[in-house]
Design a protein around this motif. Structure first.
Motif, PDB file in Angstrom:
ATOM      1  N   ARG A   3       6.640  -9.895 -11.383  1.00  0.00           N
ATOM      2  CA  ARG A   3       5.897  -8.855 -11.761  1.00  0.00           C
ATOM      3  C   ARG A   3       6.126  -8.254 -10.915  1.00  0.00           C
ATOM      4  N   ILE A   4       5.922  -6.697 -11.116  1.00  0.00           N
ATOM      5  CA  ILE A   4       5.648  -5.175 -11.000  1.00  0.00           C
ATOM      6  C   ILE A   4       3.733  -4.611 -10.979  1.00  0.00           C
ATOM      7  N   ALA A   5       3.631  -4.341  -9.925  1.00  0.00           N
ATOM      8  CA  ALA A   5       2.107  -3.704  -9.748  1.00  0.00           C
ATOM      9  C   ALA A   5       2.650  -2.222  -9.352  1.00  0.00           C
ATOM     10  N   VAL A   6       2.088  -1.391  -9.534  1.00  0.00           N
ATOM     11  CA  VAL A   6       1.746  -0.176  -8.735  1.00  0.00           C
ATOM     12  C   VAL A   6       0.490   0.605  -8.844  1.00  0.00           C
ATOM     13  N   GLU A   7      -0.330   0.607  -7.826  1.00  0.00           N
ATOM     14  CA  GLU A   7      -1.801   0.562  -7.494  1.00  0.00           C
ATOM     15  C   GLU A   7      -2.257   1.859  -6.811  1.00  0.00           C
ATOM     16  N   GLY A   8      -2.919   2.879  -8.153  1.00  0.00           N
ATOM     17  CA  GLY A   8      -3.614   4.185  -7.447  1.00  0.00           C
ATOM     18  C   GLY A   8      -1.820   5.052  -6.352  1.00  0.00           C
ATOM     19  N   VAL A   9      -0.800   5.106  -7.043  1.00  0.00           N
ATOM     20  CA  VAL A   9      -0.226   6.062  -6.571  1.00  0.00           C
ATOM     21  C   VAL A   9      -0.367   7.228  -7.015  1.00  0.00           C
ATOM     22  N   THR A  10      -0.210   7.779  -5.027  1.00  0.00           N
ATOM     23  CA  THR A  10       0.044   9.211  -5.952  1.00  0.00           C
ATOM     24  C   THR A  10       1.239   9.665  -5.184  1.00  0.00           C
ATOM     25  N   LYS A  11       1.892  10.919  -5.146  1.00  0.00           N
ATOM     26  CA  LYS A  11       3.134  11.611  -4.721  1.00  0.00           C
ATOM     27  C   LYS A  11       2.884  12.758  -4.385  1.00  0.00           C
ATOM     28  N   TYR A  13       4.183  16.094  -3.356  1.00  0.00           N
ATOM     29  CA  TYR A  13       5.158  17.190  -2.365  1.00  0.00           C
ATOM     30  C   TYR A  13       5.806  18.379  -1.627  1.00  0.00           C
ATOM     31  N   GLY A  14       4.409  18.629  -1.027  1.00  0.00           N
ATOM     32  CA  GLY A  14       3.859  20.157  -0.303  1.00  0.00           C
ATOM     33  C   GLY A  14       2.507  20.358  -2.103  1.00  0.00           C
ATOM     34  N   GLN A  15       2.565  21.915  -2.091  1.00  0.00           N
ATOM     35  CA  GLN A  15       1.514  21.353  -3.627  1.00  0.00           C
ATOM     36  C   GLN A  15       1.852  21.122  -5.100  1.00  0.00           C
ATOM     37  N   THR A  16       2.673  20.461  -5.046  1.00  0.00           N
ATOM     38  CA  THR A  16       2.794  19.835  -5.954  1.00  0.00           C
ATOM     39  C   THR A  16       2.612  17.793  -6.312  1.00  0.00           C
ATOM     40  N   VAL A  17       2.121  18.014  -7.645  1.00  0.00           N
ATOM     41  CA  VAL A  17       1.983  16.153  -7.729  1.00  0.00           C
ATOM     42  C   VAL A  17       2.719  15.991  -8.399  1.00  0.00           C
ATOM     43  N   ALA A  18       3.047  15.245  -8.283  1.00  0.00           N
ATOM     44  CA  ALA A  18       4.681  14.667  -8.656  1.00  0.00           C
ATOM     45  C   ALA A  18       3.944  13.381  -9.567  1.00  0.00           C
ATOM     46  N   LEU A  19       3.558  12.749  -9.334  1.00  0.00           N
ATOM     47  CA  LEU A  19       2.224  10.963  -9.324  1.00  0.00           C
ATOM     48  C   LEU A  19       1.118  11.062  -9.334  1.00  0.00           C
ATOM     49  N   ASP A  20      -0.019  11.468  -9.967  1.00  0.00           N
ATOM     50  CA  ASP A  20      -1.554  10.738  -9.315  1.00  0.00           C
ATOM     51  C   ASP A  20      -2.305   9.941  -9.940  1.00  0.00           C
ATOM     52  N   ALA A  21      -2.426   9.008  -8.759  1.00  0.00           N
ATOM     53  CA  ALA A  21      -3.417   7.338  -8.469  1.00  0.00           C
ATOM     54  C   ALA A  21      -2.662   7.338 -10.369  1.00  0.00           C
ATOM     55  N   VAL A  22      -1.229   6.438 -10.202  1.00  0.00           N
ATOM     56  CA  VAL A  22      -1.404   5.625 -10.925  1.00  0.00           C
ATOM     57  C   VAL A  22      -1.147   4.376 -11.046  1.00  0.00           C
ATOM     58  N   ASP A  23      -1.958   3.711 -11.809  1.00  0.00           N
ATOM     59  CA  ASP A  23      -1.930   2.193 -11.926  1.00  0.00           C
ATOM     60  C   ASP A  23      -1.216   1.780 -13.062  1.00  0.00           C
ATOM     61  N   LEU A  24      -0.264   1.108 -12.682  1.00  0.00           N
ATOM     62  CA  LEU A  24       1.031  -0.092 -13.665  1.00  0.00           C
ATOM     63  C   LEU A  24       0.914  -1.186 -13.667  1.00  0.00           C
ATOM     64  N   THR A  44      10.146   9.808  -9.996  1.00  0.00           N
ATOM     65  CA  THR A  44       9.925   9.672  -8.515  1.00  0.00           C
ATOM     66  C   THR A  44       8.570   7.792  -8.070  1.00  0.00           C
ATOM     67  N   LEU A  45       8.132   7.950 -10.359  1.00  0.00           N
ATOM     68  CA  LEU A  45       7.768   6.277  -9.462  1.00  0.00           C
ATOM     69  C   LEU A  45       8.748   5.341  -9.780  1.00  0.00           C
ATOM     70  N   LEU A  46       9.653   5.425 -10.605  1.00  0.00           N
ATOM     71  CA  LEU A  46      11.033   4.217 -10.456  1.00  0.00           C
ATOM     72  C   LEU A  46      11.589   4.427  -8.731  1.00  0.00           C
ATOM     73  N   ARG A  47      11.351   5.498  -8.084  1.00  0.00           N
ATOM     74  CA  ARG A  47      12.072   5.410  -6.815  1.00  0.00           C
ATOM     75  C   ARG A  47      11.165   4.563  -5.497  1.00  0.00           C
ATOM     76  N   ILE A  48       9.945   4.965  -6.119  1.00  0.00           N
ATOM     77  CA  ILE A  48       8.569   4.441  -5.257  1.00  0.00           C
ATOM     78  C   ILE A  48       8.287   3.104  -5.273  1.00  0.00           C
TER      79      ILE A  48
END
Ligand code: ATP
Length: 373
Positions: A3-11, A13-24, A44-48
């Motif tokens: 199983r894979i889980a991402v919890e509250g993942v934010t990324k 890059y400076g001003q750019t929000v590539a990911l915003d609190a993703v739960d999956l 970005t999510l896959l690389r994280i």
């Protein structure tokens, strides 16, 4: 398998929000497809998850382990890149063996695994070739094979089919889905191609602007889009959406707009704005003169092979109407279209989220009157 889980993942890059609190959460053995337009944060999510990009906040779990602080090779997941990332100076055999050699596995084990994987992917006859002597599809299989020899807990695939031509992509799609069934391993696959997502996924996660819009089976996402973004993005053409008003007249809730009128259900409702949606293939010529009604003028008809798509001007909006060729209309014709009431979708214009009315299975969404169902 894992199983894979991402919890509250934010990324950021400076001003750019590539990911915003993703739960999956990706279940063990699932084929999850991350779907979304360019720049929505899929890669970005896959690389994280792979450990190639560090999240600004949040954590990543693979199997039972929090792997957020672990380097890629300690995570036991294998990444397959869009570019294949093969070593051009090494033979197919050496490319396949590369990871195991780095790990200093015994020679016998390496030969056994490489032989096994080459057999599974029909690469046996190509083992002595260099990548440049292979077709795009064969290179793609070597890239996959290189991930498979490691027997990872999960495969992470970043648009692995995007360099293939249309025919090969269709064939490879089927092969990948079959491989997933055979291996039973967790797959996370990134694409912006909705057909790829619909045909291969056990579940699709739709990303938009770094946020998850909906996670569901291909049928859920197509039949019950949770937001207007999903409704428009999935489907070719996407769902028609009309600005309309929901109101009650004579004890019946109706949705009305310029050129559109549909009775939904018995009840009372203070008038409110809605977006009403209908899939292009759910429209048909209205011969019975009952049910939802949509009147307009045909502005264009496109031949897409077995079907035609007509563009119909309905009030201020253009609606797509898709059906078997010929539809039997020409530009300039006035038409009266209908659909079944059950094929109407309602969305809140402010939040863009789905609204519940008759028998809507997404029952946790706000209902038409604004209350929680
Ligand atoms: P595509 O389908 O085009 O590959 P994507 O959905 O995979 O797009 P990402 O590559 O994850 O999108 O990028 C998400 C956002 O983050 C984009 O706005 C992108 O410009 C930005 N971004 C990604 N990597 C970097 C980086 N290294 N530095 C700055 N911004 C980045």
């Amino acid at each position: 398998m894992a199983r894979i889980a991402v919890e509250g993942v934010t990324k950021r890059y400076g001003q750019t929000v590539a990911l915003d609190a993703v739960d999956l959460s990706v279940d063990d053995g699932e084929f999850l497809v991350l779907l979304g337009p360019s720049g929505c944060g899929k890669t970005t999510l896959l690389r994280i998850v792979a450990g190639l990009v560090e999240p600004t906040a949040g954590r990543v779990v693979v199997g039972d382990r929090d792997v957020t602080a672990l380097p890629p090779r300690a995570r036991d997941v294998a990444m397959v890149f869009q570019s294949y990332a093969l070593y051009p100076h090494l033979s197919v055999e050496r490319n396949l063996a590369f990871g195991l050699r780095v790990w200093r596995r015994p020679k016998q084990e390496i030969a056994h695994r490489v032989g096994e994987v080459a057999g599974q992917l029909a690469l046996d006859a190509l083992l002595s070739r260099r990548p440049k002597q292979l077709s795009g599809g064969q290179r793609q299989r070597v890239a996959l094979g290189r991930a498979m020899v490691r027997d990872p807990l999960a495969f992470l695939m970043d648009e692995p089919l995007s360099n293939l031509d249309a025919q090969l992509r269709t064939a490879t799609r089927l092969e990948l889905a079959a491989l997933h069934r055979r291996l039973g391993t967790t797959f996370v696959h990134v694409t912006h191609d909705q057909i790829e997502a619909m045909t291969m996924a056990t579940r699709i996660a739709v990303l938009n602007g770094g946020r998850l819009e909906q996670v569901g089976t291909p049928a859920d996402v197509y039949d019950w889009p949770a937001t207007t973004f999903v409704a428009r993005f999935v489907g070719a053409p996407g769902m028609n959406l009309l600005e309309a008003t929901a109101l009650s007249r004579d004890g019946v809730v109706r949705v009305v707009a310029d050129g559109f009128d549909a009775a939904l259900e018995r009840g009372h409702l203070a008038a409110r704005p809605v977006l009403v949606g209908v899939r292009p293939e759910r429209l048909r010529l209205d011969t019975a003169m009952s049910g939802p009604r949509c009147t307009g003028r045909v502005v264009a008809v496109e031949n897409v092979g077995s079907e035609e798509v007509a563009l119909v001007r309905c009030g201020p909006a253009n609606l797509s109407w898709r059906g078997p060729r010929p539809l039997g209309v020409r530009p300039g014709d006035d038409v009266r279209l209908t659909t079944d009431r059950a094929h109407l979708h309602l969305f809140d214009p402010a939040s863009t989220r789905r609204l519940v009315w008759v028998d809507d299975p997404l029952a946790a969404r706000p209902n038409l009157a604004g209350a929680r169902a």
